[in-house]
Design an enzyme around this catalytic site. Structure first.
Site, PDB file in Angstrom:
ATOM      1  N   ALA A 194      19.794  75.910   8.690  1.00 21.95           N
ATOM      2  CA  ALA A 194      18.524  75.196   8.856  1.00 21.95           C
ATOM      3  C   ALA A 194      17.343  75.864   7.990  1.00 21.95           C
ATOM      4  CB  ALA A 194      18.138  74.956  10.458  1.00 21.95           C
ATOM      5  N   GLY A 198      17.954  80.098   8.361  1.00 19.23           N
ATOM      6  CA  GLY A 198      19.087  80.531   7.726  1.00 19.23           C
ATOM      7  C   GLY A 198      19.407  80.170   6.285  1.00 19.23           C
ATOM      8  N   LYS A 211      20.225  77.598  16.574  1.00 22.33           N
ATOM      9  CA  LYS A 211      19.564  77.411  17.711  1.00 22.33           C
ATOM     10  C   LYS A 211      19.970  78.266  18.807  1.00 22.33           C
ATOM     11  CE  LYS A 211      17.696  73.452  20.233  1.00 22.33           C
ATOM     12  NZ  LYS A 211      16.168  73.461  19.796  1.00 22.33           N
ATOM     13  N   SER A 217      11.646  88.423  12.731  1.00 20.43           N
ATOM     14  CA  SER A 217      10.254  87.690  12.948  1.00 20.43           C
ATOM     15  C   SER A 217       9.596  87.284  11.700  1.00 20.43           C
ATOM     16  CB  SER A 217       9.302  88.805  13.770  1.00 20.43           C
ATOM     17  OG  SER A 217       8.139  88.255  13.783  1.00 20.43           O
ATOM     18  N   GLY A 218       8.582  86.457  11.698  1.00 21.29           N
ATOM     19  CA  GLY A 218       7.903  85.905  10.397  1.00 21.29           C
ATOM     20  C   GLY A 218       8.144  84.888   9.897  1.00 21.29           C
ATOM     21  N   LYS A 249      11.857  91.915  20.277  1.00 21.81           N
ATOM     22  CA  LYS A 249      11.470  90.896  19.642  1.00 21.81           C
ATOM     23  C   LYS A 249      10.739  89.853  20.630  1.00 21.81           C
ATOM     24  CE  LYS A 249      10.993  87.593  16.533  1.00 21.81           C
ATOM     25  NZ  LYS A 249      10.922  86.099  17.206  1.00 21.81           N
ATOM     26  N   HIS A 288       7.274  91.462  21.135  1.00 21.54           N
ATOM     27  CA  HIS A 288       6.391  91.171  19.994  1.00 21.54           C
ATOM     28  C   HIS A 288       5.962  89.615  20.244  1.00 21.54           C
ATOM     29  CE1 HIS A 288       6.213  88.710  16.281  1.00 21.54           C
ATOM     30  NE2 HIS A 288       5.858  89.776  15.571  1.00 21.54           N
ATOM     31  N   ASN A 289       6.642  88.684  20.704  1.00 16.53           N
ATOM     32  CA  ASN A 289       6.151  87.342  20.702  1.00 16.53           C
ATOM     33  C   ASN A 289       5.121  87.331  21.861  1.00 16.53           C
ATOM     34  OD1 ASN A 289       8.269  87.075  18.760  1.00 16.53           O
ATOM     35  ND2 ASN A 289       8.706  84.874  19.692  1.00 16.53           N
ATOM     36  N   GLU A 318       2.242  88.389  20.576  1.00 20.70           N
ATOM     37  CA  GLU A 318       1.590  87.634  19.849  1.00 20.70           C
ATOM     38  C   GLU A 318       0.872  86.431  20.715  1.00 20.70           C
ATOM     39  OE1 GLU A 318       4.676  85.997  16.816  1.00 20.70           O
ATOM     40  OE2 GLU A 318       4.069  83.887  17.428  1.00 20.70           O
TER      41      GLU A 318
HETATM   42  P1  NBP Z   1      17.376  75.493  14.711  1.00 17.20           P
HETATM   43  O1  NBP Z   1      16.656  76.314  15.794  1.00 17.20           O
HETATM   44  O2  NBP Z   1      16.289  74.381  14.426  1.00 17.20           O
HETATM   45  O3  NBP Z   1      18.873  75.364  14.962  1.00 17.20           O
HETATM   46  C1  NBP Z   1      19.211  74.462  13.821  1.00 17.20           C
HETATM   47  C2  NBP Z   1      20.575  75.060  13.350  1.00 17.20           C
HETATM   48  O4  NBP Z   1      21.589  75.409  14.528  1.00 17.20           O
HETATM   49  C3  NBP Z   1      21.341  74.151  12.504  1.00 17.20           C
HETATM   50  O5  NBP Z   1      22.239  75.024  11.426  1.00 17.20           O
HETATM   51  C4  NBP Z   1      22.480  73.532  13.221  1.00 17.20           C
HETATM   52  O6  NBP Z   1      23.733  73.206  13.094  1.00 17.20           O
HETATM   53  C5  NBP Z   1      22.713  74.691  14.355  1.00 17.20           C
HETATM   54  N1  NBP Z   1      23.562  74.379  15.394  1.00 17.20           N
HETATM   55  C6  NBP Z   1      23.158  73.879  16.618  1.00 17.20           C
HETATM   56 BR1  NBP Z   1      21.441  73.206  16.838  1.00 17.20          BR
HETATM   57  N2  NBP Z   1      23.971  73.786  17.637  1.00 17.20           N
HETATM   58  C7  NBP Z   1      25.121  74.353  16.948  1.00 17.20           C
HETATM   59  C8  NBP Z   1      26.339  74.366  17.376  1.00 17.20           C
HETATM   60  N3  NBP Z   1      26.669  73.975  18.677  1.00 17.20           N
HETATM   61  N4  NBP Z   1      27.202  74.965  16.722  1.00 17.20           N
HETATM   62  C9  NBP Z   1      26.754  75.554  15.450  1.00 17.20           C
HETATM   63  N5  NBP Z   1      25.749  75.184  14.896  1.00 17.20           N
HETATM   64  C10 NBP Z   1      24.896  74.764  15.550  1.00 17.20           C
HETATM   65  O7  NBP Z   1      17.086  76.281  13.283  1.00 17.20           O
HETATM   66  P2  NBP Z   1      15.739  77.299  12.732  1.00 17.20           P
HETATM   67  O8  NBP Z   1      14.556  76.825  13.160  1.00 17.20           O
HETATM   68  O9  NBP Z   1      16.260  77.783  11.417  1.00 17.20           O
HETATM   69  O10 NBP Z   1      16.015  78.693  13.690  1.00 17.20           O
HETATM   70  C11 NBP Z   1      17.066  79.417  13.850  1.00 17.20           C
HETATM   71  C12 NBP Z   1      17.122  80.527  14.738  1.00 17.20           C
HETATM   72  O11 NBP Z   1      16.085  81.421  14.220  1.00 17.20           O
HETATM   73  C13 NBP Z   1      16.504  80.318  16.168  1.00 17.20           C
HETATM   74  O12 NBP Z   1      17.361  80.924  16.962  1.00 17.20           O
HETATM   75  C14 NBP Z   1      15.192  80.209  15.963  1.00 17.20           C
HETATM   76  O13 NBP Z   1      14.839  80.396  17.450  1.00 17.20           O
HETATM   77  C15 NBP Z   1      15.037  81.422  15.231  1.00 17.20           C
HETATM   78  N6  NBP Z   1      13.745  81.668  14.695  1.00 17.20           N
HETATM   79  C16 NBP Z   1      13.048  80.873  14.202  1.00 17.20           C
HETATM   80  C17 NBP Z   1      11.814  80.791  13.584  1.00 17.20           C
HETATM   81  C18 NBP Z   1      10.963  79.649  12.998  1.00 17.20           C
HETATM   82  O14 NBP Z   1       9.799  79.995  12.541  1.00 17.20           O
HETATM   83  N7  NBP Z   1      11.762  78.622  12.814  1.00 17.20           N
HETATM   84  C19 NBP Z   1      11.212  81.981  13.642  1.00 17.20           C
HETATM   85  C20 NBP Z   1      11.985  83.303  14.208  1.00 17.20           C
HETATM   86  C21 NBP Z   1      13.305  82.970  14.920  1.00 17.20           C
HETATM   87  P3  NBP Z   1      23.572  71.582  12.479  1.00 17.20           P
HETATM   88  O15 NBP Z   1      22.929  71.588  11.006  1.00 17.20           O
HETATM   89  O16 NBP Z   1      25.204  71.225  12.121  1.00 17.20           O
HETATM   90  O17 NBP Z   1      22.802  70.482  13.458  1.00 17.20           O
END
Ligand code: NBP
Length: 479
Positions: A11, A14, A75, A128-129, A182, A185-186, A189
């Site tokens: 997503a 990643g 997620k 983070s970020g 982390k 940190h949040n 924030e």
């Molecule tokens: P999401 O948190 O929206 O997760 C989507 C991803 O998780 C997709 O690749 C999805 O695969 C996969 N997934 C799920 Br949902 N359930 C799954 C399962 N049972 N098995 C395998 N894969 C699974 O993505 P994101 O916003 O890129 O965040 C990723 C991580 O980074 C999270 O933990 C988030 O808290 C953290 N984070 C996010 C941010 C931000 O700003 N967004 C910042 C810092 C940290 P699929 O495509 O097959 O559905």
């Protein structure tokens, strides 16, 4: 096997992290996602990255050089556990699995323990970020074993943000230490954002300045001791005009703040550890209050102050608010670091507080000049029991406190909510008090529950025979 590092979960976070990794000299990045569409999209949109894509986890494992290193970005929660199960089935002892998602640190402790049994290393790393950080350089907070950090350190250093020439990554401590930090940190924030929002509200309601004019105030503040990413983006948000209505964007946004839960975790954990993170808690609760439309609608005709209130000199008031913001911010960070110290003690982590402040200087939402002062404070005295008592912060608050008191009093007079400003001030006054009314609370507890008390003038534990002749007896501490 051609790839030296892999990413699972494509997503936004990643794929950006995978692109960041691929852009570094010498890296070949293997990518895998549960549903193949995301992998296909990434491969076709970024041929320059030279990704090695896989449609199965077996193929993904085979595409990685051993010992394998893979970063999970899915997620947080059940998804993380599912991916860990898949990877441990195809990985071998000595390989490293990194969870870069926002996991709860206690989950990370549990997962590290379970994965360790297989001989595979498991590292929970706070990243983070947001999306921008993942792509161009995040602040990274890895936990896990020292041994795994030897392999992981150089890779993470190469993709981390750089602040004043140093990569924003350090081995925080074992198992869940990275995700714990982390989380803090949040929480900080949340507090920082709430304090800035209160400052904006006070200035707007106090001086009648428009959002665009207040944007100028924040831009000016960003050249001084408050310089930070959050102050900078606040100015940008306030300056934004809604294309549809021509109004300031901030006036057309619904005033109900969302939350994903990491602030609440910080407060829940602090309650368990007995650490008063009141500034962070107020920030979390302020978001909760904002998101209660029915209660707010029912309360709109509750009476406010009977006296009209005006600011005599807007410029002086704005400077007071700036100083109050700085003092309250010091308290929020001081409380956050108290929680880090308490967590480290509780979970047996050797956390270098000064290093944590350093790695937050770049690539994350709370990045700020101010963090250098925290690093210096812990360099001078690693055993500092409260950050606010370090000479620099003590002086900063001493210079700001009269303004801080005026602003909090003004907010109360005017009926403007300033929960984080005022609770930070109460915390400060509580901390510095010679005597607290906790003595009375102890008396009450002894009265109704024989909970006993200690005396200031002699050792031991005592109880007053409240329902008898009210004489005092030596007692066994019931708690
Ligand atoms: P999401 O948190 O929206 O997760 C989507 C991803 O998780 C997709 O690749 C999805 O695969 C996969 N997934 C799920 Br949902 N359930 C799954 C399962 N049972 N098995 C395998 N894969 C699974 O993505 P994101 O916003 O890129 O965040 C990723 C991580 O980074 C999270 O933990 C988030 O808290 C953290 N984070 C996010 C941010 C931000 O700003 N967004 C910042 C810092 C940290 P699929 O495509 O097959 O559905």
């Amino acid at each position: 096997a051609t790839a030296n590092i892999g990413v699972v979960g494509l997503a936004v976070m990643g794929s950006n992290l995978a692109r960041n990794l691929a852009s570094r000299e010498g890296n070949t990045v293997a990518v895998y996602n549960r549903s193949y569409e995301k992998t296909e999209t990434l491969l076709s949109e970024h041929p320059e990255a030279g990704f090695v894509g896989s449609s199965t986890v077996e193929e993904f494992a085979a595409s990685l050089q051993t010992p394998r290193t893979a970063i999970i970005m899915v997620k947080a929660g059940a998804g993380t556990d599912a991916v860990i199960d898949q990877l441990t089935a195809v990985f071998e002892p000595g390989d490293i699995i990194v969870d870069g998602g926002n996991a709860l640190f206690t989950d990370t402790i549990r997962r590290e323990k379970a994965v360790r049994e297989t001989g595979i290393h498991f590292v929970g790393a706070g990243i983070s970020g947001g999306e921008e950080g993942a792509l161009n350089g995040p602040s990274i907070m890895p936990g896990g074993s020292k041994e795994s950090y030897e392999t992981l350190g150089p890779i993470l250093s190469s993709i981390a943000a750089v602040a004043e020439g140093e990569p924003c990554v350090t081995h925080v401590g074992t198992d869940g230490a990275g995700h714990f930090v982390k989380m803090i940190h949040n929480g900080i924030e949340y507090a920082d954002m709430q304090l800035i929002a209160e400052a904006y509200d006070l200035i707007r309601r106090g001086t009648g300045k428009s959002p665009a004019e207040i944007a100028d105030v924040f831009a000016e503040w960003n050249t001084g001791e408050l310089e930070s990413y959050l102050i900078e983006i606040t100015a940008e948000v306030l300056r934004q005009v809604d294309a549809e209505t021509g109004k300031p964007l901030v006036d057309v946004i619904v005033d109900q703040a969302g939350a994903k839960g990491t602030g609440a975790w910080t407060v829940q954990t602090a309650l368990d550890l007995g650490i008063p993170v009141s500034g962070i808690a107020e920030a979390v609760f302020a978001r909760s209050l904002s998101s209660k439309p029915a209660q707010r609608a029912a309360a709109t005709d509750l009476p406010g102050p009977s006296d009209a209130w005006t600011v005599d000199d807007p410029e002086t008031f704005i400077e007071d608010v700036r100083r109050a913001l700085y003092a309250s911010k010091i308290i929020a960070y001081s409380q956050g670091f108290d929680e880090i110290v308490a967590g480290a003690e509780q979970y047996g982590w050797d956390i270098q507080k000064g290093e944590i402040a350093k790695i937050w200087r770049g690539g994350c939402i709370i990045r700020a000049q101010f963090l250098n002062r925290i690093t210096e404070a812990y360099a001078e005295n690693d055993g500092l029991v409260a950050l606010v008592t370090a000479p620099y912060f003590r002086d900063a608050v001493a210079g700001a406190q009269d303004s801080w008191r005026r602003v909090v009093a003004t907010a109360a007079h005017a009926g403007i909510p300033a929960p984080a400003f005022s609770s930070s001030l109460s915390y400060y006054d509580g901390l510095r008090a010679d005597r607290l009314p906790a003595a009375l609370v102890q008396g009450q507890r002894d009265f109704f529950g024989a909970h006993t008390y200690k005396r200031i003038d002699k050792d031991g534990t005592f109880h007053t025979l409240w329902s008898g002749d009210r004489s005092e007896i030596s007692a066994v501490d019931t708690h």
